[in-house]
Design a protein around this motif. Sequence first.
Motif, short mmCIF file in Angstrom:
data_model
loop_
_atom_site.label_atom_id
_atom_site.label_comp_id
_atom_site.label_asym_id
_atom_site.label_seq_id
_atom_site.Cartn_x
_atom_site.Cartn_y
_atom_site.Cartn_z
N ILE A 18 1.46 -2.97 6.80
CA ILE A 18 0.37 -3.81 6.23
C ILE A 18 -1.09 -3.52 6.44
N GLY A 19 -0.90 -2.03 6.90
CA GLY A 19 -2.31 -1.45 7.33
C GLY A 19 -2.48 -1.27 8.54
N TRP A 20 -3.58 -0.91 9.00
CA TRP A 20 -4.02 -0.28 10.29
C TRP A 20 -5.14 -0.99 10.96
N GLN B 261 -6.62 9.69 4.84
CA GLN B 261 -5.62 10.69 4.55
C GLN B 261 -5.48 11.89 5.31
N GLY C 270 0.81 -1.39 0.01
CA GLY C 270 -0.05 0.05 0.03
C GLY C 270 0.74 1.36 -0.08
N ASP C 271 0.35 2.50 0.27
CA ASP C 271 1.00 3.84 0.01
C ASP C 271 1.96 3.66 1.34
N SER C 272 1.83 3.16 2.44
CA SER C 272 2.61 3.25 3.44
C SER C 272 3.71 2.54 3.15
N ARG D 255 2.32 -9.67 -1.08
CA ARG D 255 1.58 -10.92 -1.36
C ARG D 255 0.98 -11.08 -2.80
N ARG D 256 0.76 -9.86 -3.48
CA ARG D 256 0.42 -10.17 -4.76
C ARG D 256 1.17 -9.83 -5.80
P1 NAP Z 1 -3.49 -0.26 3.01
O1 NAP Z 1 -3.68 0.41 1.93
O2 NAP Z 1 -4.52 -1.18 3.82
O3 NAP Z 1 -2.43 -1.29 2.59
C1 NAP Z 1 -1.86 -2.42 2.98
C2 NAP Z 1 -0.90 -3.69 2.35
O4 NAP Z 1 -0.51 -4.52 3.10
C3 NAP Z 1 -1.72 -3.94 1.17
O5 NAP Z 1 -0.89 -4.00 0.02
C4 NAP Z 1 -2.09 -5.43 1.73
O6 NAP Z 1 -2.16 -6.41 0.57
C5 NAP Z 1 -0.93 -5.86 2.45
N1 NAP Z 1 -1.25 -6.71 3.41
C6 NAP Z 1 -2.17 -6.64 4.42
N2 NAP Z 1 -2.39 -7.60 5.20
C7 NAP Z 1 -1.32 -8.29 4.99
C8 NAP Z 1 -0.65 -9.35 5.67
N3 NAP Z 1 -1.34 -10.02 6.64
N4 NAP Z 1 0.57 -10.03 5.00
C9 NAP Z 1 1.16 -9.20 4.14
N5 NAP Z 1 0.66 -8.25 3.31
C10 NAP Z 1 -0.38 -7.73 3.74
O7 NAP Z 1 -2.47 0.36 4.37
P2 NAP Z 1 -1.70 1.45 4.28
O8 NAP Z 1 -0.72 1.32 3.15
O9 NAP Z 1 -0.92 1.41 5.72
O10 NAP Z 1 -2.40 2.67 4.19
C11 NAP Z 1 -3.48 3.08 5.06
C12 NAP Z 1 -4.35 4.16 4.75
O11 NAP Z 1 -3.40 5.33 4.57
C13 NAP Z 1 -4.71 4.30 2.91
O12 NAP Z 1 -5.86 4.78 2.84
C14 NAP Z 1 -3.44 4.72 2.48
O13 NAP Z 1 -4.05 5.59 1.06
C15 NAP Z 1 -3.08 6.12 3.53
N6 NAP Z 1 -1.88 6.61 3.31
C16 NAP Z 1 -1.49 7.57 2.42
C17 NAP Z 1 -0.45 8.08 2.24
C18 NAP Z 1 0.01 9.08 1.15
O14 NAP Z 1 -1.15 9.61 0.51
N7 NAP Z 1 1.09 9.33 0.81
C19 NAP Z 1 0.79 7.38 2.72
C20 NAP Z 1 0.31 6.54 3.77
C21 NAP Z 1 -0.91 5.86 3.92
P3 NAP Z 1 -3.35 -6.29 -0.62
O15 NAP Z 1 -2.98 -5.26 -1.49
O16 NAP Z 1 -2.93 -7.78 -1.35
O17 NAP Z 1 -4.67 -6.14 0.23
#
Ligand code: NAP
Length: 319
Positions: free
Chosen positions: A249-251, A297, A163-165, A185-186
Motif C-alpha cells: 500500500i505504498g512506502w 522508479q 498501485g504498481d507494486s 479500497r476503490r
Molecule cells: P502507491 O502507488 O502509493 O499505491 C499504493 C496503493 O495502496 C494505492 O492503490 C492506494 O489506494 C492503496 N493504499 C494506500 N494506503 C492504503 C491503506 N491504508 N489501505 C488500503 N489500501 C491503501 O504505491 P506502490 O504501488 O508501492 O508504488 C510506489 C511507487 O513505486 C510508485 O511511484 C510506483 O509507480 C512505483 N513502482 C513502479 C513499478 C513499475 O514501474 N513496474 C513497480 C512498483 C512500484 P488508492 O489508489 O485508493 O490511493
Amino acid sequence: MYDVIIIGGGPAGMSAAIYTARARLKTLLIEKAGCGGQIAITDHLENYPGFEEGINGFELAVKMQKQAESFGTEIVYGEVLKIDTTTQTETQTSTQTAARTKKVILKNNKEYEAKTVIIASGANAKKSGVSGEKEFTGKGVSYCATCDGPFFKNKEIAVIGGGDSALQEALYLTKFASKVNLIHRRNEFRAAKILQEKVFKETKINIIYDSVVEEIAGNPLGSVESIKLKNVKNDAVLTLSVNGVFVFIGWQPNTEFLKNTKIKLNGNGYIVTDENMKTSVEGVFACGDVRQKILRQVVTACGDGAVAAISVEHYLENL
Ligand code: NAP
C-alpha cells in the motif's frame, strides 16, 4: 576523511557512487543490510532500459554494486543512527576545511567523516495498521512477494493495494498461489495500464474492489487463516479464508535518522531538494525515493543519483 558519504545502497545511492568514484572522489557507501534496496526484493523489472526481456531485481542490484565497487567505492554495512551536519562555522572554532565536515554516526557507534553527504536511504513498506497485521508478520503477513511467495504454493492468499507494486506482485504470486484475492479500497486501480491489462487477463486473480481489510485472523500457533473485509460502499462484511496476506500500500521515507538536523522534510517526511538534489543544508544532498518528487522508479532514482554526484563534485570544487 571521505569526499562523500552516501547513505543507502539502492539504485540511487549506487548510481551516485558510480559517478563520484569515477570522478576519483573518495567515496564511502553505507548500507543497512544488503545493496539493492527495493529492487533486491523485486522479481522482475520490465521498464528499466536496456533489458528487453526484463531483469530480476536482485541481479540488477548485484550488477550495480559490482560496478560501483569497480571504480573504488568502499561499502560498509551498518544502520545510520544520525548525521551531524553542524558546521564548525556555526560554532566558530575551526578552520574552513574542518568547518565543512559532516559526521555520520552508526548504531554500532562507528563514526565516519566526509566533506559531503548524499542521502539515498529510500523508503520502507507502509503498514496497514489493521488488527492482526503485527502479530502475523512473518507468519503469513508479508511485504515481499519474492521473499515469501514460495511459501504459499497451492494456497489461497490476499494482496492489498491498487498501485504498481500490488498488481505487479499479485501477478508474480500467481506462480505459487492457487488463488490471489486482490483487494483494493476503490473501484479503480492506480497502477500502470499495462499491469492492469495483465491482471484482468489472469484467471488466478480475483479482484475485490471497494473493500478494506478490517482484521487478519489466525490460529494459536500463529499462522494466518482468514481476513475480514468490509465493503466501503455498502458496509457488507465478508470473511475470506486465506493463508497469506501481502501488503503493498505504498512506502514511507527512511528519514527517521534526520530528525535532529536542519534538513527540510515535507509533511510526509520526504526530503525537500532542488533540481540539483541539494537539501536545505550546505554540503548535504539527497536522491531517489527518499526525496520529494512525482515519480519513484528505478530509472528516476538512477538519474537522481547521477545529478547528486555531479552536484557534490561542483560543491567540492568550490570549497
Ligand atoms: P502507491 O502507488 O502509493 O499505491 C499504493 C496503493 O495502496 C494505492 O492503490 C492506494 O489506494 C492503496 N493504499 C494506500 N494506503 C492504503 C491503506 N491504508 N489501505 C488500503 N489500501 C491503501 O504505491 P506502490 O504501488 O508501492 O508504488 C510506489 C511507487 O513505486 C510508485 O511511484 C510506483 O509507480 C512505483 N513502482 C513502479 C513499478 C513499475 O514501474 N513496474 C513497480 C512498483 C512500484 P488508492 O489508489 O485508493 O490511493
